[in-house]
Design a protein around this motif. Structure first.
Motif, PDB file in Angstrom:
ATOM      1  N   ILE A 107       0.829  -1.207   0.000  1.00  0.00           N
ATOM      2  CA  ILE A 107       0.000   0.000   0.000  1.00  0.00           C
ATOM      3  C   ILE A 107       0.864   1.259   0.000  1.00  0.00           C
ATOM      4  CG2 ILE A 107      -1.626   1.353   1.401  1.00  0.00           C
ATOM      5  CD1 ILE A 107      -2.905  -1.337   2.226  1.00  0.00           C
ATOM      6  N   ARG A 108       1.928   1.246   0.801  1.00  0.00           N
ATOM      7  CA  ARG A 108       2.793   2.437   0.850  1.00  0.00           C
ATOM      8  C   ARG A 108       3.477   2.656  -0.493  1.00  0.00           C
ATOM      9  NH1 ARG A 108       3.194   7.189   1.410  1.00  0.00           N
ATOM     10  NH2 ARG A 108       5.089   8.157   2.220  1.00  0.00           N
ATOM     11  N   GLY A 109       3.930   1.581  -1.139  1.00  0.00           N
ATOM     12  CA  GLY A 109       4.536   1.717  -2.458  1.00  0.00           C
ATOM     13  C   GLY A 109       3.552   2.294  -3.457  1.00  0.00           C
ATOM     14  N   ALA A 110       2.310   1.828  -3.406  1.00  0.00           N
ATOM     15  CA  ALA A 110       1.281   2.335  -4.317  1.00  0.00           C
ATOM     16  C   ALA A 110       0.979   3.803  -4.039  1.00  0.00           C
ATOM     17  CB  ALA A 110       0.011   1.504  -4.189  1.00  0.00           C
ATOM     18  N   GLN A 111       0.970   4.189  -2.760  1.00  0.00           N
ATOM     19  CA  GLN A 111       0.743   5.593  -2.410  1.00  0.00           C
ATOM     20  C   GLN A 111       1.808   6.497  -3.017  1.00  0.00           C
ATOM     21  OE1 GLN A 111       0.688   5.519   1.880  1.00  0.00           O
ATOM     22  NE2 GLN A 111      -1.549   5.283   1.995  1.00  0.00           N
ATOM     23  N   LEU A 112       3.011   5.946  -3.145  1.00  0.00           N
ATOM     24  CA  LEU A 112       4.125   6.720  -3.696  1.00  0.00           C
ATOM     25  C   LEU A 112       4.172   6.663  -5.221  1.00  0.00           C
ATOM     26  CD1 LEU A 112       6.831   5.744  -1.052  1.00  0.00           C
ATOM     27  CD2 LEU A 112       5.727   7.977  -1.323  1.00  0.00           C
ATOM     28  N   GLY A 113       3.169   6.032  -5.823  1.00  0.00           N
ATOM     29  CA  GLY A 113       3.057   6.034  -7.271  1.00  0.00           C
ATOM     30  C   GLY A 113       3.615   4.825  -7.981  1.00  0.00           C
ATOM     31  N   ALA A 114       4.038   3.818  -7.235  1.00  0.00           N
ATOM     32  CA  ALA A 114       4.623   2.637  -7.862  1.00  0.00           C
ATOM     33  C   ALA A 114       3.541   1.685  -8.365  1.00  0.00           C
ATOM     34  CB  ALA A 114       5.517   1.902  -6.869  1.00  0.00           C
ATOM     35  N   SER A 115       3.873   0.948  -9.407  1.00  0.00           N
ATOM     36  CA  SER A 115       3.054  -0.201  -9.791  1.00  0.00           C
ATOM     37  C   SER A 115       3.517  -1.350  -8.905  1.00  0.00           C
ATOM     38  CB  SER A 115       3.252  -0.543 -11.266  1.00  0.00           C
ATOM     39  OG  SER A 115       4.616  -0.771 -11.554  1.00  0.00           O
ATOM     40  N   VAL A 116       2.575  -2.006  -8.216  1.00  0.00           N
ATOM     41  CA  VAL A 116       2.930  -2.973  -7.175  1.00  0.00           C
ATOM     42  C   VAL A 116       2.193  -4.290  -7.396  1.00  0.00           C
ATOM     43  CG1 VAL A 116       2.996  -3.431  -4.692  1.00  0.00           C
ATOM     44  CG2 VAL A 116       3.235  -1.077  -5.524  1.00  0.00           C
ATOM     45  N   VAL A 117       2.917  -5.401  -7.235  1.00  0.00           N
ATOM     46  CA  VAL A 117       2.308  -6.715  -7.227  1.00  0.00           C
ATOM     47  C   VAL A 117       2.617  -7.353  -5.867  1.00  0.00           C
ATOM     48  CG1 VAL A 117       4.330  -7.820  -8.309  1.00  0.00           C
ATOM     49  CG2 VAL A 117       2.064  -8.941  -8.393  1.00  0.00           C
ATOM     50  N   LEU A 118       1.612  -7.984  -5.288  1.00  0.00           N
ATOM     51  CA  LEU A 118       1.753  -8.647  -3.989  1.00  0.00           C
ATOM     52  C   LEU A 118       1.403 -10.122  -4.145  1.00  0.00           C
ATOM     53  CD1 LEU A 118       1.953  -8.681  -0.838  1.00  0.00           C
ATOM     54  CD2 LEU A 118      -0.464  -8.061  -0.804  1.00  0.00           C
ATOM     55  N   PHE A 119       2.306 -10.997  -3.680  1.00  0.00           N
ATOM     56  CA  PHE A 119       2.088 -12.440  -3.738  1.00  0.00           C
ATOM     57  C   PHE A 119       1.770 -12.956  -2.327  1.00  0.00           C
ATOM     58  CE2 PHE A 119       5.112 -11.297  -7.065  1.00  0.00           C
ATOM     59  CZ  PHE A 119       4.552 -11.892  -8.184  1.00  0.00           C
ATOM     60  N   GLU A 120       0.701 -13.719  -2.203  1.00  0.00           N
ATOM     61  CA  GLU A 120       0.336 -14.307  -0.914  1.00  0.00           C
ATOM     62  C   GLU A 120      -0.127 -15.744  -1.134  1.00  0.00           C
ATOM     63  OE1 GLU A 120      -0.343 -15.689   2.474  1.00  0.00           O
ATOM     64  OE2 GLU A 120       0.482 -13.665   2.439  1.00  0.00           O
ATOM     65  N   LYS A 121       0.508 -16.690  -0.431  1.00  0.00           N
ATOM     66  CA  LYS A 121       0.200 -18.106  -0.660  1.00  0.00           C
ATOM     67  C   LYS A 121      -1.020 -18.581   0.121  1.00  0.00           C
ATOM     68  CE  LYS A 121       3.639 -19.612   2.769  1.00  0.00           C
ATOM     69  NZ  LYS A 121       4.908 -20.344   2.968  1.00  0.00           N
ATOM     70  N   ASP A 122      -1.424 -17.797   1.111  1.00  0.00           N
ATOM     71  CA  ASP A 122      -2.551 -18.217   1.936  1.00  0.00           C
ATOM     72  C   ASP A 122      -3.636 -17.145   1.881  1.00  0.00           C
ATOM     73  OD1 ASP A 122      -4.170 -19.460   3.744  1.00  0.00           O
ATOM     74  OD2 ASP A 122      -2.827 -19.297   5.452  1.00  0.00           O
ATOM     75  N   THR A 123      -3.926 -16.513   3.017  1.00  0.00           N
ATOM     76  CA  THR A 123      -4.936 -15.464   3.077  1.00  0.00           C
ATOM     77  C   THR A 123      -4.265 -14.151   3.443  1.00  0.00           C
ATOM     78  OG1 THR A 123      -6.580 -17.065   3.818  1.00  0.00           O
ATOM     79  CG2 THR A 123      -7.110 -14.740   4.148  1.00  0.00           C
ATOM     80  N   ILE A 124      -4.654 -13.076   2.781  1.00  0.00           N
ATOM     81  CA  ILE A 124      -4.111 -11.755   3.092  1.00  0.00           C
ATOM     82  C   ILE A 124      -4.251 -11.484   4.585  1.00  0.00           C
ATOM     83  CG2 ILE A 124      -4.545  -9.272   2.797  1.00  0.00           C
ATOM     84  CD1 ILE A 124      -3.057 -10.460   0.461  1.00  0.00           C
ATOM     85  N   GLY A 125      -3.217 -10.904   5.165  1.00  0.00           N
ATOM     86  CA  GLY A 125      -3.229 -10.603   6.595  1.00  0.00           C
ATOM     87  C   GLY A 125      -2.183 -11.371   7.366  1.00  0.00           C
ATOM     88  N   GLY A 126      -1.689 -12.467   6.782  1.00  0.00           N
ATOM     89  CA  GLY A 126      -0.608 -13.213   7.400  1.00  0.00           C
ATOM     90  C   GLY A 126      -0.982 -13.844   8.727  1.00  0.00           C
ATOM     91  N   THR A 127       0.043 -14.191   9.500  1.00  0.00           N
ATOM     92  CA  THR A 127      -0.172 -14.825  10.803  1.00  0.00           C
ATOM     93  C   THR A 127      -0.958 -13.922  11.727  1.00  0.00           C
ATOM     94  OG1 THR A 127       1.828 -16.182  10.638  1.00  0.00           O
ATOM     95  CG2 THR A 127       1.001 -15.729  12.847  1.00  0.00           C
ATOM     96  N   CYS A 128      -0.648 -12.640  11.750  1.00  0.00           N
ATOM     97  CA  CYS A 128      -1.269 -11.711  12.692  1.00  0.00           C
ATOM     98  C   CYS A 128      -2.786 -11.744  12.608  1.00  0.00           C
ATOM     99  CB  CYS A 128      -0.760 -10.295  12.443  1.00  0.00           C
ATOM    100  SG  CYS A 128      -1.585  -9.044  13.452  1.00  0.00           S
ATOM    101  N   LEU A 129      -3.316 -11.523  11.420  1.00  0.00           N
ATOM    102  CA  LEU A 129      -4.765 -11.437  11.274  1.00  0.00           C
ATOM    103  C   LEU A 129      -5.434 -12.800  11.292  1.00  0.00           C
ATOM    104  CD1 LEU A 129      -4.089  -8.486  10.520  1.00  0.00           C
ATOM    105  CD2 LEU A 129      -5.881  -8.633   8.789  1.00  0.00           C
ATOM    106  N   ASN A 130      -4.768 -13.809  10.759  1.00  0.00           N
ATOM    107  CA  ASN A 130      -5.415 -15.107  10.578  1.00  0.00           C
ATOM    108  C   ASN A 130      -5.164 -16.103  11.704  1.00  0.00           C
ATOM    109  OD1 ASN A 130      -6.610 -15.079   7.688  1.00  0.00           O
ATOM    110  ND2 ASN A 130      -4.572 -14.191   7.421  1.00  0.00           N
ATOM    111  N   ARG A 131      -3.965 -16.118  12.267  1.00  0.00           N
ATOM    112  CA  ARG A 131      -3.595 -17.168  13.215  1.00  0.00           C
ATOM    113  C   ARG A 131      -2.884 -16.634  14.452  1.00  0.00           C
ATOM    114  NH1 ARG A 131      -2.478 -18.153   8.141  1.00  0.00           N
ATOM    115  NH2 ARG A 131      -0.351 -17.378   8.342  1.00  0.00           N
ATOM    116  N   GLY A 132      -2.810 -15.318  14.614  1.00  0.00           N
ATOM    117  CA  GLY A 132      -2.029 -14.770  15.717  1.00  0.00           C
ATOM    118  C   GLY A 132      -2.757 -13.703  16.498  1.00  0.00           C
TER     119      GLY A 132
END
Length: 463
Positions: free
Chosen positions: A22-47
């Motif tokens: 998100i920060r890269g996109a705010q600065l005008g970059a074209s950004v691709v994000l790869f996630e093998k499970d669910t967005i949010g990682g351990t914190c949001l999903n399992r932590g």
């Protein structure tokens, strides 16, 4: 031939990764994000989020059980409906993860679901397709650790992910490890009604925190009915069908229906791919400098994968810093005033250094220690939450706040103020002069600073 080129590619959609995207996109970059499970990682999903949802449920139960003390007539024998408890947790998680996904869409971040790995300095492979990027941000996070105990493969042994999926409350729960996750899960499941035992190899709970916090937490947990087995070395785990037993050196035995293995987390470097031998790694952690740059200049490592400080809130900030540096903004990460919180009952929270660390660095004679108990705080008394204290460690010569350690019902919320003041290099004397709202639990921090200076109004005079 690359499928598509981006200015920034982020591997991992946890706290570091989605913030970086998100920060890269705010600065005008074209950004691709790869996630093998669910967005949010351990914190949001399992932590962080699911565990705190469980702890709040336990808090509600405990408040119901003790409500008669405040003149409220109710049924003190309240129990949990575990499938509903889990369903409520899942709904909270879905709301947050879908919210993060919406944020990524609103910032026009391209999200690819799949396991990504590095091919070279600018190429990423995912789902059989390759992607090019000027800068790559590694945010692979961490995974639960295991330990080589005979019998650890017992089907009744769960990790911190597994235990959040159970729909039947274990009558007896044994927890291997008295660190943050172990103590928090003990709080939750004891509140739910399980018989809980913590088996810890060290001589105290929370061995990385200030000793006074550990010494304050242990009797509180025992009062709640948690059995503590400290300085205990496990020799093996034996399966007994629907239950299991933990055997310890010295002959102690713990019988349990479920066993939670909670011995920390280790970095997940599976995303390194073909660069596994080229990127500098130490003890399994991707080395990154204060700008989060790795040994390959256009590749950054943010969050748990670099092992600097494995907390979600540090990952958030690292993601920001890495993205900004990838876009040419020269920025460094400062981890000297990062708060740590443990959501037990009461909570424990710290920022800065411990008393033992301060004594080792400066000498005990150079320090002033200020303490203020919540039993002397008006809001705490009114709330019936008088357990605990605020402790401040001050370098006498400069009145410098070196560390603040809080044990109490609102510790995790309170720690943000001392963290802000330490980061801003505000002195204990200046902190003591800040007018705090009354009645509030945050007054206890001001009072502790005053106590360190020998001028606390609301503590008996020392003669």
């Amino acid at each position: 031939m690359a499928e598509k080129a981006f200015q920034i590619a982020v591997i991992g959609g946890g706290p570091a990764g989605y913030v970086a995207a998100i920060r890269g996109a705010q600065l005008g970059a074209s950004v691709v994000l790869f996630e093998k499970d669910t967005i949010g990682g351990t914190c949001l999903n399992r932590g962080c989020i699911p565990t705190k949802t469980y702890i709040k449920t336990a808090d509600v139960l405990n408040e119901i059980r003790s409500a008669s003390q405040r003149g409220i007539k109710n049924d003190p024998n309240a129990v949990v409906d575990m499938p509903v408890v889990k369903a409520y947790k899942d709904q909270v998680v879905r709301q947050l993860t879908s919210g993060v996904a919406a944020l990524l869409r609103s910032n026009r971040v391209t999200v690819i679901k799949g396991e990504a790995s590095l091919v070279d300095e600018h190429t990423i492979l995912c789902n059989g397709a390759s992607y090019q990027a000027d800068s790559i941000l590694l945010c692979g996070g961490a995974k639960a650790c295991s330990i080589p105990i005979p019998g650890i493969e017992d089907p009744n042994v769960l990790n911190s992910t597994d235990i959040l999926e159970i729909t039947e409350l274990p009558r007896r729960l044994a927890i291997i490890g008295g660190g943050v996750i172990g103590c928090e899960m003990a709080t939750a499941f004891r509140g739910f009604g399980s018989e809980v035992t913590i088996v810890e190899a060290a001589d105290r709970l929370l061995p990385m925190m200030d000793r006074e916090l550990s010494e304050a937490l242990a009797p509180c947990m025992e009062k709640q009915g948690v059995r503590l087995m400290l300085s205990s070395q496990i020799t093996r785990i034996e399966n007994a069908g629907s239950s299991s037993r933990i055997l310890c050196a010295g002959g102690d035995v713990v019988e349990a229906d479920k066993i939670l293995l909670s011995v920390g987390r280790t970095t997940d470097t599976s995303c390194l791919g073909a660069l596994a031998g080229r990127l500098a790694v130490e003890n399994g952690k991707v080395l990154a400098d204060e700008h989060l740059r790795t040994s390959i200049p256009n590749i950054y490592a943010a969050g748990d994968i670099n092992g600097k400080l494995m907390l979600a809130h540090t990952a958030f900030k690292m993601g920001e810093v890495a993205a900004e540096n990838a876009m040419g903004i020269h920025r460094s990460i400062n981890l000297s005033a990062v708060p740590s919180c443990v959501y037990t009952s009461p909570q424990a929270a710290s920022v800065g250094i411990t008393e033992a660390e301060a004594e080792a660095k400066y000498g005990a004679a150079s320090l002033k220690i200020g303490r203020f108990p919540f039993s002397a705080n008006g809001r705490s008394l009114a709330s019936g939450e008088t357990e605990g204290f605020v402790k401040v460690i001050v370098l006498e010569k400069y009145s410098e706040l070196l560390g603040v350690h809080i044990f109490g019902a609102q510790a995790a919320e309170m720690i943000s103020e001392p963290a802000s003041l330490i980061a801003s290099e505000v002195t204990a004397e200046e902190a003591a002069d800040i007018i705090h709202a009354h009645p509030s639990v945050s007054e206890a921090f001001m009072e502790a600073c005053s106590a360190a200076l020998g001028r606390c109004i609301h503590l008996p005079a020392k003669h």
